[in-house]
Scaffold this active site. Structure first.
Site, PDB file in Angstrom:
ATOM      1  N   GLU A  99       0.850  -1.212   0.000  1.00  0.00           N
ATOM      2  CA  GLU A  99       0.000   0.000   0.000  1.00  0.00           C
ATOM      3  C   GLU A  99       0.875   1.246   0.000  1.00  0.00           C
ATOM      4  O   GLU A  99       1.845   1.331   0.752  1.00  0.00           O
ATOM      5  CB  GLU A  99      -0.898   0.017   1.241  1.00  0.00           C
ATOM      6  CG  GLU A  99      -2.076  -0.927   1.131  1.00  0.00           C
ATOM      7  CD  GLU A  99      -2.856  -1.000   2.431  1.00  0.00           C
ATOM      8  OE1 GLU A  99      -2.255  -0.771   3.499  1.00  0.00           O
ATOM      9  OE2 GLU A  99      -4.054  -1.295   2.371  1.00  0.00           O
ATOM     10  N   ASP A 156      -9.720   7.357 -23.110  1.00  0.00           N
ATOM     11  CA  ASP A 156      -9.654   5.963 -22.653  1.00  0.00           C
ATOM     12  C   ASP A 156      -9.139   5.167 -23.844  1.00  0.00           C
ATOM     13  O   ASP A 156      -9.887   4.864 -24.775  1.00  0.00           O
ATOM     14  CB  ASP A 156     -11.056   5.499 -22.229  1.00  0.00           C
ATOM     15  CG  ASP A 156     -11.074   4.032 -21.839  1.00  0.00           C
ATOM     16  OD1 ASP A 156     -10.063   3.337 -22.058  1.00  0.00           O
ATOM     17  OD2 ASP A 156     -12.119   3.568 -21.324  1.00  0.00           O
ATOM     18  N   LYS A 186      -5.353  -5.715 -23.830  1.00  0.00           N
ATOM     19  CA  LYS A 186      -6.005  -5.867 -25.143  1.00  0.00           C
ATOM     20  C   LYS A 186      -4.916  -5.834 -26.221  1.00  0.00           C
ATOM     21  O   LYS A 186      -4.081  -6.726 -26.235  1.00  0.00           O
ATOM     22  CB  LYS A 186      -7.062  -4.784 -25.300  1.00  0.00           C
ATOM     23  CG  LYS A 186      -8.172  -4.893 -24.233  1.00  0.00           C
ATOM     24  CD  LYS A 186      -9.239  -3.840 -24.442  1.00  0.00           C
ATOM     25  CE  LYS A 186     -10.453  -4.058 -23.591  1.00  0.00           C
ATOM     26  NZ  LYS A 186     -10.361  -3.681 -22.193  1.00  0.00           N
TER      27      LYS A 186
END
Ligand SMILES: Cc1ncc(COP(=O)(O)O)c(C=O)c1O
Length: 403
Positions: free
Chosen positions: A46, A191, A220
């Site tokens: 974190e 995007d 992708k």
């Protein structure tokens, strides 16, 4: 051996034996699989490099810094990079949250015309939190109508204009969008989830230099692990980092960050540029052959890795077409076409994409074969077993990478 091992093997066999034309899927390399399955999954990290909440992050800091550096090199940018997003959807949510307040207006491409759920569809949290207004494509050209975007922007005065999508087959004019955003005093976000690999491979215009914030998936066309990434101009750094952690995420998936870094490194190789060029050549070849076979392609073709086929002249709609093709070993998804009168659960279109078959090494000749297989199945349902045999032979010749 555990009870999942046979299922993972079965999925490997399925991927090997079938042909994937899903525009958002790809096959990653063995190096990426290895990193994604490594001991890095054991670590909590974190925070950000040099500012972690737990001890033991010396190596992880080096991995995250390297991933950032490689992302900047790949896209030839000095934009700030956050490599922690778990995936594309929450990268988008965090991007909105980094600069907007709930209720603020965003102008984006509608899902029905090629956008994405996270661009403000009412079923997405994005559509519930922000006031989305949507632009579409022109009914005649089936391409983005920039004059309409400008008119809507002037009318609704959005704080943010978003472009990019999941089923738009033409280049997007990022410079034009940027000018529209500036004219109405809006920020501009791209995007680039679908086209990131094409941008990296220099076969699609880049949004860098035009957009204030750029989000993407990495799995992708970019051919990396299932994940997300955000780039932004330096003035948005603090907001973006806070919106990811602690705003919307907890500990980053360090194994995936390492796998992303490897994907960026792979995409910097000259062979990746050839790959990106071949994806587009294959997409054009597949679309052209389907047109020769009598089908209508939305927007009359493609400039990228995907296109939509209009099923309306044929007796089947999306759902049945998808099923018949699956029975023949061709994996594809039904998709709405612009101004579709059918519901999204059985729309009038099929979305074709070539990133995955191109990774397997297929070229224009195989695209013609695949187009003919699709045509045969859609014309004559009794042909499924014979086509399945042809597809199986083709799949056997072009192996998927990995283990
Ligand atoms: C344009 C676009 N943005 C965002 C996403 C969401 O990515 P993910 O499925 O990783 O959440 C997708 C996924 O299809 C997409 O096409």
């Amino acid at each position: 051996m555990n009870s999942l091992t046979p299922l993972i093997q079965a999925e490997y066999d399925r991927q090997q034996q079938e042909l994937c034309l899903i525009a958002s899927e790809n096959y990653v390399s063995k190096d990426i699989l290895t990193a994604n399955g490594s001991v890095l999954t054991n670590k909590y990290a974190e925070g950000y490099p040099g500012k972690r909440y737990y001890a033991g992050n010396n190596v992880v800091d080096q991995i995250e810094n390297r991933a950032i550096e490689l992302a900047q090199q790949l896209f030839e940018t000095d934009y700030h990079v956050n490599v922690q997003p778990y995936s594309g959807s929450n990268a988008n949510l965090a991007a909105y949250a980094s600069i907007l307040e709930p209720g603020d207006t965003i102008l984006a491409l509608s899902l029905a015309h090629g956008g994405h759920l996270t661009h403000g569809h009412p079923v997405s949290l994005t559509g519930k939190v922000y006031n989305f207004v949507h632009y579409g494509v022109n009914k005649e050209t089936e391409m983005i109508d920039y004059d309409e975007v400008l008119a809507l922007a002037k009318e609704h005065r959005p704080k943010l204009i978003v472009t990019g999508g999941s089923a738009y087959s033409m280049f997007i004019d990022f410079a034009r969008f940027s000018r529209i955003a500036r004219e109405v005093g809006a920020w501009f976000m791209v995007d680039m989830a679908h086209i990131a690999g094409l941008v990296a491979g220099k076969v699609h215009p880049t949004p860098f230099g035009h957009a204030d914030i750029i989000t993407s998936t990495t799995h992708k066309t970019l051919r990396g692990p299932r994940s997300g990434i955000i780039f932004c101009r330096p003035e948005f750094k603090k907001g973006v980092d806070r919106a990811i952690f602690p705003g919307t995420q907890g500990g980053p998936h360090v194994h995936t960050i390492a796998a992303k870094a490897i994907a960026f490194e792979e995409a910097m190789q000259p062979s990746f540029q050839q790959y990106a060029q071949q994806i587009v050549k294959n997409s054009k070849a597949l679309a052209f052959r389907l047109q020769q076979n009598g089908f209508r392609i939305v927007a009359d073709g493609t400039e990228n890795h995907l296109f939509l086929l209009d099923l309306r002249p044929s007796p089947v709609r999306g759902k049945e077409a998808q099923l018949l093709l699956e029975q023949a070993g061709i994996i594809i998804n039904m998709n709405s076409i612009p101004f579709d009168e059918q519901s999204p659960t059985n729309p009038s279109g099929l979305r074709f994409g070539t990133p995955a078959v191109t990774t397997r090494g297929m070229k224009e000749k195989e695209m013609e074969q695949i187009a003919d297989c699709v045509t045969t199945v859609l014309r004559d349902h009794t042909s499924v077993p014979a086509v399945a045999e042809t597809v199986a032979q083709l799949a056997k010749k072009f192996r998927i990478p990995g283990y």
